[in-house]
Write an enzyme that holds these catalytic residues in place. Structure first.
Site, short mmCIF file in Angstrom:
data_model
loop_
_atom_site.label_atom_id
_atom_site.label_comp_id
_atom_site.label_asym_id
_atom_site.label_seq_id
_atom_site.Cartn_x
_atom_site.Cartn_y
_atom_site.Cartn_z
NE ARG A 83 -4.65 -0.16 54.14
CZ ARG A 83 -5.75 -0.89 54.27
NH1 ARG A 83 -5.74 -2.19 54.02
NH2 ARG A 83 -6.89 -0.34 54.65
CE LYS A 115 -8.90 1.39 51.80
NZ LYS A 115 -9.28 0.13 51.15
CD GLU A 153 -7.30 -6.22 45.83
OE1 GLU A 153 -7.90 -6.04 46.90
OE2 GLU A 153 -6.72 -5.32 45.22
C1 LIG Z 1 -9.43 -1.24 51.34
C2 LIG Z 1 -9.25 -2.30 50.34
C3 LIG Z 1 -9.27 -3.66 50.69
C4 LIG Z 1 -9.61 -4.17 52.06
O1 LIG Z 1 -8.70 -3.77 53.05
P1 LIG Z 1 -9.10 -3.87 54.59
O2 LIG Z 1 -7.95 -3.28 55.30
O3 LIG Z 1 -9.29 -5.30 54.91
O4 LIG Z 1 -10.37 -3.10 54.74
C5 LIG Z 1 -9.03 -4.60 49.68
N1 LIG Z 1 -8.79 -4.22 48.41
C6 LIG Z 1 -8.78 -2.92 48.03
C7 LIG Z 1 -8.52 -2.58 46.62
C8 LIG Z 1 -9.01 -1.92 48.99
O5 LIG Z 1 -9.01 -0.64 48.61
#
Ligand SMILES: *Cc1c(COP(=O)(O)O)cnc(C)c1O
Length: 340
Positions: A80, A183, A219
């Protein structure tokens, strides 16, 4: 082990002994360095400070009842991060470098990995920033990839329980063709006002609809959304949400339990048909949603009649936690033992 109050930890920052760093210069990654300094020396014109060339990851190491320390799907976090790197024009961090650094920083700080009984864990935070000086808007030539760790408490102080969330139409976290699927810190800066307002009004977090039409579910703040409808696990498909590794794992576990899994656009009206719903991510695994209010329309969607987590969410939560802690058989090869 350090003499810390493991069971009293929250989601803060506690200094540990070491972090690990690797520099990208002259078009290549250098050697892994071990560092005991919590500070960075950074050029004031670094691109991370001005133009948001910053990416991060988040994962956890768990001290398990069998005495081993495991990490969960770190290869997925590495993959990722590579997508994020491409998304904001940073050099990709090789998966092997990512995994070697994660393993190293855990071993260096093993005295800070909380006890199994405390329900706390060691949070691992990889960070990639553009470091070279530039005033024009373009990608940096040099980068720093750093990983630090800090012990964190369980997300739920009172155990696994439900929380209320709120739809906020007056804010967007990310644009449909923007950086929502990466991210990056910029998405978080964009969410701070909505998040503060949600907390002020007594909600666990803000909840976003799609930015373009405000018709579909996106989300829950910094966590993915899922719902249970009969024998189906439903989760949104959208270009502006982050592909959560927890959500991906829950989808697989739902399939393992014989459930149907649907990843598709979810119109807001469909929320009334869900029997259970939750936010999911590394921090909490699952945060079951008691009800979701739409701040503008006043509509309330209730996912728990008695205020308790539903049976399917509870089952998925326990299953995933038990895999992370080496209690349940790891059929999909998701965990890596980093300390025997
Ligand atoms: C990190 C994150 C998540 C959760 O991802 P995981 O890999 O399950 O920890 C969900 N939404 C956003 C916006 C994130 O930054």
């Amino acid at each position: 082990m350090k003499n810390l109050d493991w069971a009293g930890l929250n989601f803060g920052y506690i200094p540990t002994d070491y972090n690990v760093r690797c520099y990208y210069r002259d078009g290549k990654w250098g050697e892994i360095e071990t560092c005991s300094d919590e500070y960075l020396k950074l050029h004031m014109a670094a691109t991370c400070l001005h133009y948001g060339q910053e990416a991060f990851e988040g994962l956890k190491a768990y001290r398990c009842p069998d005495g081993k320390v495991r990490v969960f799907r770190m290869g997925e976090n590495a993959a990722r991060l590579q997508e994020t790197c491409k998304g904001i024009m940073m050099p990709t961090v090789p998966v092997s470098l990512f995994e070697e650094m994660v393993t190293k920083v855990i071993r260096l700080n093993q005295e800070y990995i909380p006890t199994y009984e405390s329900k706390a864990a060691l949070y691992i935070r990889p960070l990639l920033i553009g470091t070279s000086a530039q005033v024009g808007v373009k990608p940096a030539e040099e980068y720093l990839f750093l990983i630090f760790v800090t012990p964190v408490g369980p997300y739920f102080k009172g155990g696994f329980s439900t929380n209320p969330y709120v739809i906020m139409r007056n804010f967007d976290r990310s644009a449909p063709l923007g950086t929502g699927m990466y991210k990056v810190g910029g998405n978080y800066a964009a969410s701070l006002r909505a998040n503060a307002l949600a907390h002020e009004k007594g909600y666990a977090s803000e909840f976003y609809l799609d930015a373009k039409e405000k018709k579909y579910v996106d989300e829950c703040g910094a966590a993915n959304f899922f719902a249970i409808k009969g024998n189906t696990y439903v989760t949104p498909k959208s270009t502006s949400i982050l592909p959560s590794i927890t959500n991906d794992s829950l989808m697989q576990l739902a399939r393992d339990l014989g459930m149907e899994v649907e990843r598709r656009p979810i119109p807001e009206e469909e929320l009334v048909t869900f029997e259970e719903a939750g936010a999911c991510g590394t921090a909490a695994v699952i945060s079951p949603i008691s009800y979701l209010d739409d701040m503008e329309t006043g509509q309330r969607y209730t996912f728990s009649a008695d205020g308790k987590p539903g049976p399917v969410s509870t089952r998925l939560y326990n299953l995933l936690r038990n895999i992370q802690y080496g209690i349940e058989e790891d059929k999909h090869g998701w965990t890596t033992v980093v300390i025997e």
